[in-house]
Design a protein around this motif. Sequence first.
Motif, PDB file in Angstrom:
ATOM      1  N   VAL A  43       9.649   3.375  -9.655  1.00  0.00           N
ATOM      2  CA  VAL A  43       8.870   2.646  -8.648  1.00  0.00           C
ATOM      3  C   VAL A  43       9.563   2.696  -7.284  1.00  0.00           C
ATOM      4  O   VAL A  43       8.912   2.900  -6.253  1.00  0.00           O
ATOM      5  N   GLU A  44      10.883   2.553  -7.269  1.00  0.00           N
ATOM      6  CA  GLU A  44      11.611   2.624  -5.998  1.00  0.00           C
ATOM      7  C   GLU A  44      11.515   4.015  -5.378  1.00  0.00           C
ATOM      8  O   GLU A  44      11.441   4.137  -4.151  1.00  0.00           O
ATOM      9  N   TYR A  48       8.662   1.648  -3.052  1.00  0.00           N
ATOM     10  CA  TYR A  48       8.490   0.204  -3.223  1.00  0.00           C
ATOM     11  C   TYR A  48       9.839  -0.460  -3.406  1.00  0.00           C
ATOM     12  O   TYR A  48      10.791   0.139  -3.884  1.00  0.00           O
ATOM     13  N   LYS A  49       9.916  -1.735  -3.049  1.00  0.00           N
ATOM     14  CA  LYS A  49      11.073  -2.587  -3.327  1.00  0.00           C
ATOM     15  C   LYS A  49      10.674  -3.487  -4.488  1.00  0.00           C
ATOM     16  O   LYS A  49       9.744  -4.283  -4.373  1.00  0.00           O
ATOM     17  N   ALA A  64       6.131  -5.683  -6.665  1.00  0.00           N
ATOM     18  CA  ALA A  64       6.922  -4.918  -5.712  1.00  0.00           C
ATOM     19  C   ALA A  64       6.336  -5.065  -4.308  1.00  0.00           C
ATOM     20  O   ALA A  64       5.180  -5.471  -4.143  1.00  0.00           O
ATOM     21  N   TYR A  65       7.155  -4.720  -3.319  1.00  0.00           N
ATOM     22  CA  TYR A  65       6.747  -4.776  -1.917  1.00  0.00           C
ATOM     23  C   TYR A  65       6.834  -3.396  -1.294  1.00  0.00           C
ATOM     24  O   TYR A  65       7.699  -2.591  -1.648  1.00  0.00           O
ATOM     25  N   GLN A  66       5.912  -3.155  -0.356  1.00  0.00           N
ATOM     26  CA  GLN A  66       5.950  -1.939   0.436  1.00  0.00           C
ATOM     27  C   GLN A  66       5.280  -2.240   1.767  1.00  0.00           C
ATOM     28  O   GLN A  66       4.163  -2.768   1.796  1.00  0.00           O
ATOM     29  N   GLU A  70       2.559  -7.051  -0.800  1.00  0.00           N
ATOM     30  CA  GLU A  70       2.942  -7.196  -2.202  1.00  0.00           C
ATOM     31  C   GLU A  70       1.959  -6.444  -3.089  1.00  0.00           C
ATOM     32  O   GLU A  70       0.755  -6.462  -2.861  1.00  0.00           O
ATOM     33  N   PHE A  71       2.497  -5.763  -4.098  1.00  0.00           N
ATOM     34  CA  PHE A  71       1.695  -4.986  -5.029  1.00  0.00           C
ATOM     35  C   PHE A  71       2.049  -5.343  -6.457  1.00  0.00           C
ATOM     36  O   PHE A  71       3.174  -5.730  -6.746  1.00  0.00           O
ATOM     37  N   GLN A  86      -2.986  -4.181  -4.786  1.00  0.00           N
ATOM     38  CA  GLN A  86      -2.373  -4.992  -3.746  1.00  0.00           C
ATOM     39  C   GLN A  86      -2.713  -6.453  -3.988  1.00  0.00           C
ATOM     40  O   GLN A  86      -3.874  -6.803  -4.200  1.00  0.00           O
TER      41      GLN A  86
END
Length: 88
Positions: A43-44, A48-49, A64-66, A70-71, A86
């Motif tokens: 995922v990273e 994404y974080k 995760a965030y991008q 937030e997703f 999302q």
Amino acid sequence: MDNDMIIAIAAGSVVLIGFGWWFFGSSSENGTPKSREDITKLVENLGYKVKEIDFDDGVYEVEAYQNGKEFEIKLDRMGKILEVKQDD
């Protein structure tokens, strides 16, 4: 059968095999399931974080965030992405 028909059947078979490989993926039930660490890296690597990972009913659910959004990302145990949504 003439040569044109044989070529058409062969070409169609190649297309169907390619589509099946793409749709169902190369991993099988005999493959190695991914660990949480593998899923995090996957995922990273998509940009994404990762905030949190849960494993429920055979599905990884990743928060995760991008780009400040937030997703929720769902992946099967082999790491195939099933859904990206999302969160609002």
